[in-house]
Scaffold this active site. Sequence first.
Site, PDB file in Angstrom:
ATOM      1  CG  HIS A  95      -1.978   1.038   1.152  1.00 26.91           C
ATOM      2  ND1 HIS A  95      -1.723   2.357   1.458  1.00 26.91           N
ATOM      3  CD2 HIS A  95      -3.276   0.975   0.763  1.00 26.91           C
ATOM      4  CE1 HIS A  95      -2.845   3.054   1.263  1.00 26.91           C
ATOM      5  NE2 HIS A  95      -3.793   2.234   0.845  1.00 26.91           N
ATOM      6  CD  GLU A 167      -5.398   1.751  -2.858  1.00 20.08           C
ATOM      7  OE1 GLU A 167      -6.575   1.534  -2.545  1.00 20.08           O
ATOM      8  OE2 GLU A 167      -4.495   1.933  -2.036  1.00 20.08           O
TER       9      GLU A 167
HETATM   10  P1  13P Z   1      -9.727   6.297   0.564  1.00 22.89           P
HETATM   11  O1  13P Z   1     -10.872   5.512   0.009  1.00 22.89           O
HETATM   12  O2  13P Z   1      -9.959   6.754   1.988  1.00 22.89           O
HETATM   13  O3  13P Z   1      -9.283   7.392  -0.347  1.00 22.89           O
HETATM   14  O4  13P Z   1      -8.475   5.270   0.681  1.00 22.89           O
HETATM   15  C1  13P Z   1      -8.188   4.454  -0.377  1.00 22.89           C
HETATM   16  C2  13P Z   1      -7.162   3.446   0.033  1.00 22.89           C
HETATM   17  O5  13P Z   1      -6.037   3.785   0.315  1.00 22.89           O
HETATM   18  C3  13P Z   1      -7.565   2.035   0.124  1.00 22.89           C
HETATM   19  O6  13P Z   1      -6.484   1.203   0.297  1.00 22.89           O
END
Ligand code: 13P
Length: 255
Positions: A95, A167
């Site tokens: 992540h 992401e």
């Molecule tokens: P948000 O949905 O709070 O922007 O976070 C996304 C995330 O990092 C999921 O792993």
Amino acid sequence: MRKLFIAGNWKMNHTGTETERFCRELRAKGLEGHKADLLLCPPYTSIHAMVSVLGDSAMNVGAQNLHEKDSGAYTAEISADMIRDAGCTYVLIGHSERRRYFHESDEGVNAKLKKALDKDLSPIVCIGEKKEEREDGVTEKVVRKQLLAALEGLSAEAAGKVTLAYEPVWAIGTGLTASPEQAQEVHRFIRRTLAENLDGHVADRIRILYGGGAKPANAEALLSEEDIDGLLIGGASLKVDDLYKIIEIADTINK
Ligand code: 13P
């Protein structure tokens, strides 16, 4: 056909007590018979509470990280066997918050991914560019490098067991979201890169989730894009109603 996937990453939120309450409320809404695969990744200390309430439901439970070694003098770290024994079947790897605040490298992500696969945990590998990288026009370069480094040394068959999460760092917890078109463009690029570097069939099979500001208001548009196979939800997965709404929205997606 890739099955939709709705996953929540709770990050450092919800105590065990809060988790138990959340899971009871969520379960009461009905978790069976939905279109998407379902997953929640609570903090380690809440895994037991979640598995106790949801262990025999359609909700899968995952960890947010693992250590690449099996055991030893690694204070505060958690191994794949520990995660599995606690009842998790999935694990998040790489992540952006782990990369940014805890200096996880592409090589480390690769080692963790190999360990997760070795131990029969289903890995979700996160990749994505920072704001300045998008502004500099190097999104594809960054995503490609992270992707290939994560998959380094894996057979096509092993890579086929991986779920990816795109992401964009600038859209995580910032109130910003990639537009469905922006997200789809990168998802298509990721799939093309997979096809070029692995077997084409495997590339077609791998699910690519979108994460960053996903919420009920944008879930339908994001999930309708061809190469967006699900969502990895942060903030909105902390609220029972928001999470359940997204699960219901996924039920309506036809593709
Ligand atoms: P948000 O949905 O709070 O922007 O976070 C996304 C995330 O990092 C999921 O792993």
